[in-house]
Design a protein around this motif. Structure first.
Motif, mmCIF file in Angstrom:
data_model
loop_
_atom_site.group_PDB
_atom_site.id
_atom_site.type_symbol
_atom_site.label_atom_id
_atom_site.label_comp_id
_atom_site.label_asym_id
_atom_site.label_seq_id
_atom_site.Cartn_x
_atom_site.Cartn_y
_atom_site.Cartn_z
ATOM 1 N N GLU A 181 79.605 -96.486 4.152
ATOM 2 C CA GLU A 181 78.424 -96.507 3.285
ATOM 3 C C GLU A 181 78.732 -95.873 1.925
ATOM 4 O O GLU A 181 78.254 -96.346 0.894
ATOM 5 C CB GLU A 181 77.253 -95.785 3.955
ATOM 6 N N GLY A 205 70.233 -99.952 3.308
ATOM 7 C CA GLY A 205 69.423 -100.617 4.323
ATOM 8 C C GLY A 205 68.378 -99.749 4.972
ATOM 9 O O GLY A 205 67.854 -100.096 6.025
ATOM 10 N N PHE A 206 68.067 -98.602 4.371
ATOM 11 C CA PHE A 206 66.987 -97.779 4.890
ATOM 12 C C PHE A 206 65.719 -98.143 4.136
ATOM 13 O O PHE A 206 65.678 -98.076 2.908
ATOM 14 C CB PHE A 206 67.259 -96.289 4.675
ATOM 15 N N SER A 207 64.686 -98.536 4.844
ATOM 16 C CA SER A 207 63.410 -98.778 4.188
ATOM 17 C C SER A 207 62.909 -97.459 3.617
ATOM 18 O O SER A 207 62.918 -96.435 4.297
ATOM 19 C CB SER A 207 62.393 -99.327 5.191
ATOM 20 N N ASN A 211 61.143 -95.657 8.007
ATOM 21 C CA ASN A 211 62.392 -95.345 8.697
ATOM 22 C C ASN A 211 62.152 -94.149 9.612
ATOM 23 O O ASN A 211 61.110 -93.501 9.553
ATOM 24 C CB ASN A 211 63.518 -95.078 7.685
ATOM 25 N N PHE A 234 58.253 -100.798 12.834
ATOM 26 C CA PHE A 234 59.361 -100.824 13.789
ATOM 27 C C PHE A 234 59.167 -101.938 14.821
ATOM 28 O O PHE A 234 60.112 -102.629 15.197
ATOM 29 C CB PHE A 234 59.463 -99.486 14.523
ATOM 30 N N ASN A 237 60.016 -105.206 13.362
ATOM 31 C CA ASN A 237 61.439 -105.346 13.003
ATOM 32 C C ASN A 237 62.323 -104.633 14.039
ATOM 33 O O ASN A 237 63.044 -103.680 13.717
ATOM 34 C CB ASN A 237 61.691 -104.742 11.613
ATOM 35 N N LYS A 239 65.063 -105.373 15.639
ATOM 36 C CA LYS A 239 66.524 -105.405 15.507
ATOM 37 C C LYS A 239 67.027 -104.294 14.598
ATOM 38 O O LYS A 239 68.093 -103.709 14.819
ATOM 39 C CB LYS A 239 66.985 -106.771 14.969
ATOM 40 N N ASP A 240 66.265 -104.011 13.544
ATOM 41 C CA ASP A 240 66.666 -102.960 12.608
ATOM 42 C C ASP A 240 66.252 -101.572 13.084
ATOM 43 O O ASP A 240 66.726 -100.565 12.549
ATOM 44 C CB ASP A 240 66.046 -103.212 11.223
ATOM 45 N N ASN A 241 65.348 -101.528 14.060
ATOM 46 C CA ASN A 241 64.831 -100.236 14.529
ATOM 47 C C ASN A 241 64.764 -100.219 16.055
ATOM 48 O O ASN A 241 63.678 -100.260 16.650
ATOM 49 C CB ASN A 241 63.431 -99.991 13.940
#
Length: 334
Positions: A181, A205-207, A211, A234, A237, A239-241
């Protein structure tokens, strides 16, 4: 890090060992040292005939020793690197005799990740005598912030305290992931610039508002409206969380609050050290400390254990993620 610098400087000075046994829980430095040896000991012309990369899952320890005993072709040395050498753990101690009298014209490198060899064994003792053993230990989370600062300073960057703390909070002590990162940030940031919290939010990629970090703060401050908004995000979404990640991080958060309740010395420096967090976040834990008495925190920890079990499909009749997250908040806030 200082030990790594010394090893690299010794190689640059021509003090090259016939065996490098790189082992330990933290793969980042094992990879860095291995890559340095792979890239720098031989010239490009020499590498074709004299550099061999082996993988532990594909060879036996006898194959490794046989390769190490070969003579170099039109070069002073050959380099043999055994990646994922931990896959040879059952027979690795058979290196004992070779390590007693290794080929001076061979540089044999073992990348033995996620574990260590018993230091009482003759094999390791022989390597210590004739080569070099490096143990790469995991950093504690409260050491990672300083590591991030040093890495960035070495490349001509600085970083805000909040941005630094966010990286640790989101990525933990996985140095390889953090370094990836940081490299992304360096690509988009001019050398000499300050990396800010905004840079982290926009590019890793952190909202910004939705988050786990913000959920933790919303729970700690008892901001129920925001907490429910975040868990809804969450749920939309997944997959991201992932649910398992969310529950484990909130569980870890309340374990730290529980530790804080038990502290007699509440000097911020001591609190940060005991909790394993950046001093930047102590004020947030102060808020949670006031909002959640010790008895309530203990109850929440038990609730989170139950939610974690349910999230893995045990005794929950496959409840949707949203229902589990909502149940978690209801039990925390009430």
């Amino acid at each position: 890090m200082d030990e790594i610098v010394k090893i690299v400087n010794d190689i640059k000075a021509g003090n090259i060992k016939p065996i490098y046994f790189l082992m330990g829980e933290e793969p980042y430095y094992i990879d860095k040292l291995s890559d340095y040896i792979e890239d720098n000991i031989l010239s490009e012309e020499e590498k074709g005939f004299n550099q061999t990369i082996l993988y532990g899952r594909d060879v036996t320890i006898d194959d490794v020793i046989g390769t190490a005993k070969r003579y170099p072709m039109m070069a002073e040395r050959q380099v043999v690197i055994v990646k994922e050498a931990q896959d040879l753990s059952r027979t690795i101690e058979n290196i004992e005799k070779y390590a007693e009298n290794p080929m001076e014209s061979t540089v044999l490198v073992f990348c033995y990740k996620y574990k260590t060899l018993d230091k009482r064994k003759k094999a390791l003792k022989n390597i210590v005598k004739t080569g070099l053993v490096y143990e790469s230990k995991k950093l504690y989370e409260n050491q990672v912030g300083q590591w991030i600062t040093r890495v960035l300073q070495g490349k001509g960057y600085t970083i805000e305290a909040k941005a630094n703390a966010m990286l640790v909070e989101f990525l933990g002590n996985d140095l390889s992931k953090i370094n990836n990162e940081l490299e992304k940030l360096q690509i988009i940031s001019p050398k000499g610039s300050l990396i800010s919290a905004k840079n982290i939010e926009e590019n890793i990629g952190f909202s910004k508002d939705f988050n786990v970090f913000e959920l933790q703060n919303a729970i700690g401050s008892k901001n129920q409206v925001k907490a429910y908004q975040i868990v809804q995000y969450f749920s939309d979404n997944p997959k991201d969380n992932p649910m398992v990640v969310t529950t484990s991080l909130i569980f870890s958060y309340f374990i730290k609050v529980l530790k804080y309740h038990g502290l007699k010395d509440r000097n911020p420096v001591n609190v940060a050290k005991v909790l394993g967090v950046s001093p930047f976040f102590i004020k947030d834990y102060d808020v949670a400390l006031k909002n959640y008495p010790m008895k309530k925190v203990s109850s929440i920890v038990n609730t989170l254990r139950d939610i974690d079990v349910k999230s893995k499909g045990v005794g929950a009749n496959a409840l949707p993620t949203h229902d589990l997250l909502k149940e978690m908040l209801v039990k925390i806030f009430n």
